[in-house]
Design a protein around this motif. Structure first.
Motif, mmCIF file in Angstrom:
data_model
loop_
_atom_site.group_PDB
_atom_site.id
_atom_site.type_symbol
_atom_site.label_atom_id
_atom_site.label_comp_id
_atom_site.label_asym_id
_atom_site.label_seq_id
_atom_site.Cartn_x
_atom_site.Cartn_y
_atom_site.Cartn_z
ATOM 1 N N TYR A 52 0.908 -1.150 -0.036
ATOM 2 C CA TYR A 52 -0.016 0.093 -0.017
ATOM 3 C C TYR A 52 0.745 1.370 0.010
ATOM 4 N N LEU A 53 2.054 1.482 0.989
ATOM 5 C CA LEU A 53 2.676 2.324 0.793
ATOM 6 C C LEU A 53 3.441 2.846 -0.307
ATOM 7 N N LEU A 54 3.917 1.610 -1.133
ATOM 8 C CA LEU A 54 4.664 1.979 -2.467
ATOM 9 C C LEU A 54 3.698 2.395 -3.284
ATOM 10 N N ILE A 55 2.547 1.792 -3.482
ATOM 11 C CA ILE A 55 1.675 2.006 -4.669
ATOM 12 C C ILE A 55 0.816 3.358 -4.164
ATOM 13 N N TYR A 56 0.501 3.651 -3.016
ATOM 14 C CA TYR A 56 -0.376 4.946 -2.736
ATOM 15 C C TYR A 56 0.577 5.881 -1.964
ATOM 16 N N GLY A 57 1.686 5.659 -1.559
ATOM 17 C CA GLY A 57 2.627 6.948 -1.124
ATOM 18 C C GLY A 57 2.686 6.925 0.359
ATOM 19 N N GLU A 58 1.713 6.427 1.091
ATOM 20 C CA GLU A 58 1.543 6.830 2.424
ATOM 21 C C GLU A 58 1.444 5.363 3.095
ATOM 22 N N LEU A 59 1.729 5.386 4.381
ATOM 23 C CA LEU A 59 1.422 4.274 5.246
ATOM 24 C C LEU A 59 -0.240 4.370 5.586
ATOM 25 N N PRO A 60 -0.842 3.235 5.377
ATOM 26 C CA PRO A 60 -2.337 3.303 5.577
ATOM 27 C C PRO A 60 -2.787 3.395 6.943
ATOM 28 N N SER A 61 -3.874 3.927 7.134
ATOM 29 C CA SER A 61 -4.646 4.032 8.398
ATOM 30 C C SER A 61 -4.904 2.542 8.722
ATOM 31 N N GLN A 62 -5.474 2.277 9.813
ATOM 32 C CA GLN A 62 -5.877 0.830 9.940
ATOM 33 C C GLN A 62 -7.282 0.591 9.247
ATOM 34 N N ALA A 63 -7.986 1.367 9.133
ATOM 35 C CA ALA A 63 -9.236 1.514 8.243
ATOM 36 C C ALA A 63 -8.926 1.284 6.761
ATOM 37 N N GLU A 64 -7.965 1.957 6.161
ATOM 38 C CA GLU A 64 -7.275 2.015 4.925
ATOM 39 C C GLU A 64 -6.739 0.405 4.697
ATOM 40 N N LEU A 65 -5.933 0.011 5.566
ATOM 41 C CA LEU A 65 -5.229 -1.199 5.496
ATOM 42 C C LEU A 65 -6.533 -2.151 5.662
ATOM 43 N N ASP A 66 -7.492 -2.398 6.255
ATOM 44 C CA ASP A 66 -8.357 -3.267 6.169
ATOM 45 C C ASP A 66 -9.051 -3.443 5.107
ATOM 46 N N GLN A 67 -9.534 -2.225 4.604
ATOM 47 C CA GLN A 67 -10.120 -2.170 3.342
ATOM 48 C C GLN A 67 -9.325 -2.556 2.103
ATOM 49 N N PHE A 68 -8.204 -2.110 2.136
ATOM 50 C CA PHE A 68 -7.248 -2.764 1.043
ATOM 51 C C PHE A 68 -7.215 -4.284 0.876
ATOM 52 N N THR A 69 -6.926 -4.676 2.329
ATOM 53 C CA THR A 69 -6.799 -6.346 2.480
ATOM 54 C C THR A 69 -8.131 -6.989 2.058
ATOM 55 N N ASN A 70 -9.174 -6.438 2.624
ATOM 56 C CA ASN A 70 -10.491 -7.097 2.166
ATOM 57 C C ASN A 70 -10.792 -6.861 0.753
ATOM 58 N N THR A 71 -10.486 -6.039 0.139
ATOM 59 C CA THR A 71 -10.760 -5.727 -1.423
ATOM 60 C C THR A 71 -9.999 -6.991 -2.137
ATOM 61 N N ILE A 72 -8.672 -6.926 -1.535
ATOM 62 C CA ILE A 72 -7.644 -8.107 -2.326
ATOM 63 C C ILE A 72 -8.336 -9.342 -1.914
ATOM 64 N N LYS A 73 -8.879 -9.733 -0.831
ATOM 65 C CA LYS A 73 -9.594 -10.792 -0.512
ATOM 66 C C LYS A 73 -10.820 -11.132 -1.435
ATOM 67 N N SER A 74 -11.484 -10.057 -1.851
ATOM 68 C CA SER A 74 -12.524 -10.347 -2.651
ATOM 69 C C SER A 74 -12.122 -10.674 -4.156
ATOM 70 N N HIS A 75 -10.898 -10.541 -4.389
ATOM 71 C CA HIS A 75 -10.655 -10.988 -6.134
ATOM 72 C C HIS A 75 -9.694 -12.314 -5.812
ATOM 73 N N THR A 76 -9.515 -12.795 -4.869
ATOM 74 C CA THR A 76 -8.549 -14.162 -4.881
ATOM 75 C C THR A 76 -9.027 -15.256 -5.802
ATOM 76 N N LEU A 77 -10.506 -15.324 -5.846
ATOM 77 C CA LEU A 77 -10.634 -16.339 -6.512
ATOM 78 C C LEU A 77 -10.339 -16.226 -8.055
ATOM 79 N N VAL A 78 -9.636 -17.376 -8.816
ATOM 80 C CA VAL A 78 -9.316 -17.284 -10.128
ATOM 81 C C VAL A 78 -10.269 -18.162 -10.886
ATOM 82 N N HIS A 79 -10.636 -17.386 -12.061
ATOM 83 C CA HIS A 79 -11.993 -18.041 -13.099
ATOM 84 C C HIS A 79 -11.146 -19.470 -13.398
ATOM 85 N N GLU A 80 -11.970 -20.468 -13.691
ATOM 86 C CA GLU A 80 -11.599 -21.744 -13.989
ATOM 87 C C GLU A 80 -10.979 -21.856 -15.391
ATOM 88 N N ASP A 81 -11.331 -20.801 -16.347
ATOM 89 C CA ASP A 81 -10.734 -20.803 -17.490
ATOM 90 C C ASP A 81 -9.388 -20.430 -17.320
#
Ligand code: SDX
Length: 392
Positions: A52-81
């Motif tokens: 997050y720091l490298l990509i967005y330039g600042e250390l995230p707040s706890q809320a920002e880190l949680d949101q970043f982590t959860n958004t990533i988790k919502s994309h972990t499933l890979v399409h069978e194709d």
């Protein structure tokens, strides 16, 4: 007629861009991500927080880190194709080739990533790649073992999830050892970015033609594969094993590395920028002892590596050329202690470098930099007319 052209092989003295992401001081052996010393981040941060720091330039707040982590988790499933692409690879396919293919397939799968540069789309492309790359890396390993693949478990953290996907087997469970996931977290942080190195420059050059993030990162993976760059960590461990098999005579191998005709280099030594100790090598060397002790692993090549370092650092050839251990010199010893096979070492480097590639691609796009297109000094044939084949 254009102005004069400066010839600069390997761009040793060329600055290709202005960047606010990573600061290196090669003389002093300093490395900082967005101003934060690598020593502090390796000790206190987590890989996703550093991403997050490298990509967005600042250390995230706890809320920002949680949101970043959860958004990533919502994309972990890979399409069978995409998983089915794996079926096309033979078991002996090198994991780096499988990885770059799977990452590039995301460009085909999400064609909007090619043209849409809106903030929403770019952020979506970023979390998708961060979410799926560990799965692709673990699948590349499973393919090489002829084992069934594992899918990510969102209840696990980023590093634990990767270890689960790497080592879980249907015939027996796999409990992630916190010592192992902590070690992996530290190693990935240390590899996360390194200004305009070969693979990052490749990501920028490919991205400068307005290629998608996925195609650009796939190109970066291929540049990293080379033994002079990310491939060095695999070469180092193979070299240390060869020295061990040869009776552990480190001085003999130091002499060999000095002989230009031998074509042999001490892999894991030397660096284009660091003319002092690579700060990452210092941290990894220290972590080696701790982690191997905690895991109860006694790998004889660790002592060989230390003796090799000692011999080289006291040798005029290495001192004159300011050749010190780099990030690749000790990392393989830890990867092996974590149970990661040698041909996956460079994949581990790619996993770590992913946030850096993403941050640098994003910065280049935001800075609207021109397409990369260097010139040359022409030394070929002068003007001549075509000769018919009957007269040649
Ligand atoms: C990485 O750029 C980055 O930031 C990369 C990286 C990152 O995080 O992205 O830090 C990761 O790639 C680390 C480097 C991994 N590669 C290796 O460990 C391979 C071994 N090292 C070398 O091949 C070399 O040191 C490089 C590629 C790292 C740097 O090469 P340079 O800057 O082009 O230097 P060079 O090849 O011109 O060498 C200068 C002199 C030469 O001798 P002379 O011609 O002056 O007599 O030093 C010698 C070289 O022969 N030399 C070595 C040596 N490295 C350089 N001699 C023996 N063993 C070595 N390892």
């Amino acid at each position: 007629k254009s102005g004069y052209i400066t010839l600069d092989y390997g761009f040793k003295n060329t600055g290709s861009t202005k960047s606010a992401i990573t600061f290196l001081d090669g003389e002093e052996g300093i490395l900082r991500y967005r101003g934060y010393p690598i020593e502090q981040l390796a000790e206190k941060s987590s890989f996703l927080e550093v991403a997050y720091l490298l990509i967005y330039g600042e250390l995230p707040s706890q809320a920002e880190l949680d949101q970043f982590t959860n958004t990533i988790k919502s994309h972990t499933l890979v399409h069978e194709d995409i998983r089915k692409i794996l079926d096309g690879f033979p078991a002996n396919a090198h994991p780096m080739g499988v990885l770059s293919s799977l990452v590039c397939s995301l460009t085909a799968f999400y064609p909007e990533s090619i043209t849409d540069r809106s903030k929403e789309q770019v952020d979506l492309n970023i979390v998708r790649l961060l979410a799926k790359m560990p799965t692709f890396a673990a699948w590349a390993f499973k393919n090489s073992m002829g084992h069934p693949v594992n899918y990510p478990k969102n209840k696990l953290d980023y590093c634990s999830n990767f270890l689960h996907m790497m080592f879980s087997l249907p015939v027996e469970g796999y409990e992630v050892d916190p010592v192992v996931s902590d070690a992996l977290n530290k190693l990935l942080i240390l590899h996360a970015d390194h200004e305009q190195n070969c693979s990052t420059s490749t990501v920028r050059v490919v991205g400068s033609s307005k290629a998608s993030l996925y195609s650009s990162v796939s190109a970066g993976i291929n540049a990293l594969w080379g033994p002079l760059h990310g491939g060095a960590n695999q070469e180092v461990i193979e070299q240390l094993d060869a020295i061990k098999a040869d009776g552990g005579n480190t001085q003999k191998w130091v002499e060999k590395a000095k002989d230009k005709n031998s074509g042999f280099r001490l892999m894991g030594f030397g660096h284009r920028v660091y003319k002092n100790f690579d700060p990452r090598a210092k941290i990894i060397k220290g972590a080696c002892d701790q982690i191997l002790n905690k895991l109860g692993v006694n790998d004889p090549v660790l002592n060989i590596a230390k003796e090799l370092e000692e011999a080289a650092l006291n040798d005029p050839y290495f001192i004159e050329r300011k050749l010190y251990p780099n990030v690749d010199f000790y990392s393989g010893i830890i990867y092996r202690a974590l149970g990661i096979p040698t041909d996956m070492f460079t994949v581990m480097f790619a996993l770590g470098r992913l946030p850096g590639w993403i941050a640098q691609w994003k910065e280049m796009n935001e800075q609207k930099e021109p397409i990369s297109r260097p010139r040359q000094i022409y030394v070929g044939a002068t003007l001549r007319d075509y000769v018919d084949v009957t007269k040649r």
